[in-house]
Write a protein that holds these residues in place. Structure first.
Motif, short mmCIF file in Angstrom:
data_model
loop_
_atom_site.label_atom_id
_atom_site.label_comp_id
_atom_site.label_asym_id
_atom_site.label_seq_id
_atom_site.Cartn_x
_atom_site.Cartn_y
_atom_site.Cartn_z
N HIS A 267 -1.14 -6.21 7.36
CA HIS A 267 -0.59 -5.87 8.34
C HIS A 267 -0.23 -4.62 7.67
N ALA A 268 0.49 -4.15 6.66
CA ALA A 268 1.15 -2.68 5.94
C ALA A 268 -0.34 -2.33 5.72
N GLY A 269 -1.69 -2.71 5.25
CA GLY A 269 -2.51 -1.98 4.88
C GLY A 269 -3.20 -1.01 6.85
N LYS A 270 -3.17 -1.88 7.33
CA LYS A 270 -3.50 -1.37 8.48
C LYS A 270 -3.26 -0.43 9.43
N ILE A 271 -1.36 -0.26 9.20
CA ILE A 271 -0.72 0.74 10.01
C ILE A 271 -0.53 1.87 8.65
N LYS A 272 -0.34 2.09 7.76
CA LYS A 272 -0.99 3.26 7.14
C LYS A 272 -2.13 3.46 7.22
N TYR A 273 -3.47 2.79 6.82
CA TYR A 273 -4.83 3.02 6.94
C TYR A 273 -5.53 2.65 7.93
N PRO A 274 -5.13 2.76 8.83
CA PRO A 274 -6.01 2.26 10.50
C PRO A 274 -7.44 1.76 9.94
N ASN A 275 -8.19 3.19 8.93
CA ASN A 275 -9.38 3.55 9.38
C ASN A 275 -10.12 2.89 8.07
N GLY A 276 -9.36 1.82 7.39
CA GLY A 276 -9.46 2.24 6.29
C GLY A 276 -10.23 0.18 6.02
N ASP A 277 -10.95 -0.61 4.74
CA ASP A 277 -11.12 -1.41 5.00
C ASP A 277 -10.46 -2.13 3.91
N ASN A 278 -11.00 -3.26 4.09
CA ASN A 278 -10.25 -5.30 3.77
C ASN A 278 -9.18 -4.10 2.13
N TRP A 279 -9.65 -3.64 1.49
CA TRP A 279 -9.19 -3.44 0.02
C TRP A 279 -8.11 -1.77 -0.02
N VAL A 280 -7.79 -1.72 1.45
CA VAL A 280 -7.15 -0.12 1.37
C VAL A 280 -6.06 -0.56 1.04
N CYS A 281 -5.64 -1.21 1.99
CA CYS A 281 -4.25 -2.50 1.18
C CYS A 281 -3.72 -2.62 -0.16
N THR A 282 -4.48 -2.35 -1.53
CA THR A 282 -3.85 -2.40 -2.80
C THR A 282 -3.65 -0.52 -2.45
N ARG A 283 -4.07 0.47 -1.40
CA ARG A 283 -3.17 2.08 -1.86
C ARG A 283 -1.78 1.79 -1.59
N VAL A 284 -1.68 1.10 -0.43
CA VAL A 284 -0.18 0.82 -0.71
C VAL A 284 0.54 0.26 -1.06
N ILE A 285 0.32 -1.08 -2.17
CA ILE A 285 0.61 -0.94 -2.76
C ILE A 285 0.92 -0.12 -4.11
N GLU A 286 -0.29 0.56 -4.65
CA GLU A 286 -0.03 1.14 -5.81
C GLU A 286 0.73 2.32 -5.21
N GLU A 287 1.16 3.06 -4.08
CA GLU A 287 1.66 3.99 -3.30
C GLU A 287 2.90 3.94 -3.99
N ILE A 288 3.66 2.57 -3.59
CA ILE A 288 4.91 1.97 -3.78
C ILE A 288 5.34 2.12 -5.47
N VAL A 289 4.26 1.70 -6.06
CA VAL A 289 4.12 1.51 -7.50
C VAL A 289 4.39 3.16 -8.53
N GLY A 290 3.28 3.77 -7.84
CA GLY A 290 3.05 5.21 -8.62
C GLY A 290 2.28 5.39 -9.39
N VAL A 291 1.08 4.58 -9.28
CA VAL A 291 -0.46 4.15 -10.50
C VAL A 291 -0.87 3.50 -9.43
N GLU A 292 -2.55 4.32 -9.95
CA GLU A 292 -3.64 3.35 -9.86
C GLU A 292 -4.54 2.96 -10.12
N LEU A 293 -5.61 2.18 -9.85
CA LEU A 293 -6.92 1.73 -10.86
C LEU A 293 -7.96 2.21 -10.81
N HIS A 294 -8.76 2.79 -11.69
CA HIS A 294 -9.94 3.03 -11.39
C HIS A 294 -10.94 2.52 -12.65
#
Length: 302
Positions: A267-294
């Motif tokens: 639900h959080a992922g769909k609100i923040k990134y409505p055009n994204g795919d399932n994995w975009v939920c990770t970005r919502v959590i990453e933005e809270i923490v301030g770091v992303e996984l590559h």
């Protein structure tokens, strides 16, 4: 046997492609003209409308998003009920609420048309490669008649029952597991990034451990390569599927703790990134923490 697919998106286009590959004369319809043009390019016969499609085929797959859309395709003006000949088979491969499938079955009783309740699993890759898993519910004689077209689009057909709605019920149970696995991977990736572990390490360990499965592999590969759109797994679909699972659980008075938590992640992922795919939920959590996984490591978000 002439076949058709109604709904030529990521999933329906795969069904149509594999029906054509298997040698079936395949008709198709979608309100998106770009999809219709692509369908025509790979050998399908585009229909001007649902009535033209229905009157020319023996079996029609319905791969739309919602139960309301499925009902409109079947019972609406110029829909499949008006067009298809007696003995025709409607295969609902869309994921809808079990009670909606039961209502469709009730509406078909006096039409002379047969119904197969057969949602699928395998996502965009499975649809395009013809390796979907089907959860099919219908009387055995109907499933036997539908087998040729079903086998053309799938690698495994599970006969899960004979009553309408049983296929959708099994799919709802399955999605509680898949959604929960996805959500756990999203969170684990952010935890790894915060700790400075590379995405490649997480991928290698997770996919070769007891947690390794196709769901985990797909999630991790898209996350560490930062592919959050256009992968064929739009977030709206899983969000909708989990809504169906939780709705069924409420009807059955069954608590679904993990699925409910996963639903909030989606639900959080769909609100923040409505055009994204399932994995975009990770970005919502990453933005809270301030770091992303590559794939090659973790990076601070600036």
């Amino acid at each position: 046997m002439k076949a058709a697919v109604v709904g030529l998106g990521d999933m329906g286009s795969g069904l149509a492609l594999n029906l054509i590959k298997a040698g079936f004369e395949t008709w198709g319809f979608d309100i998106d003209q770009k999809r219709m043009a692509s369908f025509s390019e790979f050998g399908g016969t585009p229909a001007e409308n649902l009535f033209e499609l229905g009157r020319n085929v023996d079996a029609a797959f319905v791969m739309v998003m919602t139960g309301a859309q499925a009902k409109e395709v079947i019972f609406g003006k110029g829909g499949l009920v008006e067009a298809m000949r007696r003995g025709g088979i409607i295969l609902i491969t869309a994921t809808i609420k079990p009670h909606e499938l039961e209502e469709i079955a009730e509406g078909l009783k006096s039409t002379g048309l047969d119904l197969v309740d057969t949602p699928v699993s395998g996502g965009f890759p499975g649809a395009q490669s013809g390796t979907l898993t089907m959860m099919a519910a219908a009387p055995s004689d109907i499933l036997d008649r539908a087998a040729p077209v079903m086998e053309a689009v799938s690698a495994k057909i599970h006969r899960v029952g004979s009553a309408p709605g049983q296929g959708q019920t099994v799919k709802a149970c399955l999605q509680t597991v898949i959604g929960s696995i996805f959500a756990a991977n999203f969170e684990a990736c952010v935890l790894a990034a915060k700790a400075g572990i590379s995405g490649q390490v997480i991928h290698d360990v997770f996919t070769t451990s007891g947690a390794g499965c196709g769901v985990t592999k797909a999630a991790l590969e898209n996350i560490i390569d930062r592919k959050f759109e256009g992968t064929g797994s739009h977030i709206s679909t899983m969000h909708k599927d989990l809504t169906i699972s939780l709705d069924l659980a409420q009807q059955m008075t069954v608590p679904l703790h993990m699925a409910a938590q996963a639903m909030q992640v989606f639900h959080a992922g769909k609100i923040k990134y409505p055009n994204g795919d399932n994995w975009v939920c990770t970005r919502v959590i990453e933005e809270i923490v301030g770091v992303e996984l590559h794939r090659d490591g973790a990076r601070a978000i600036r």
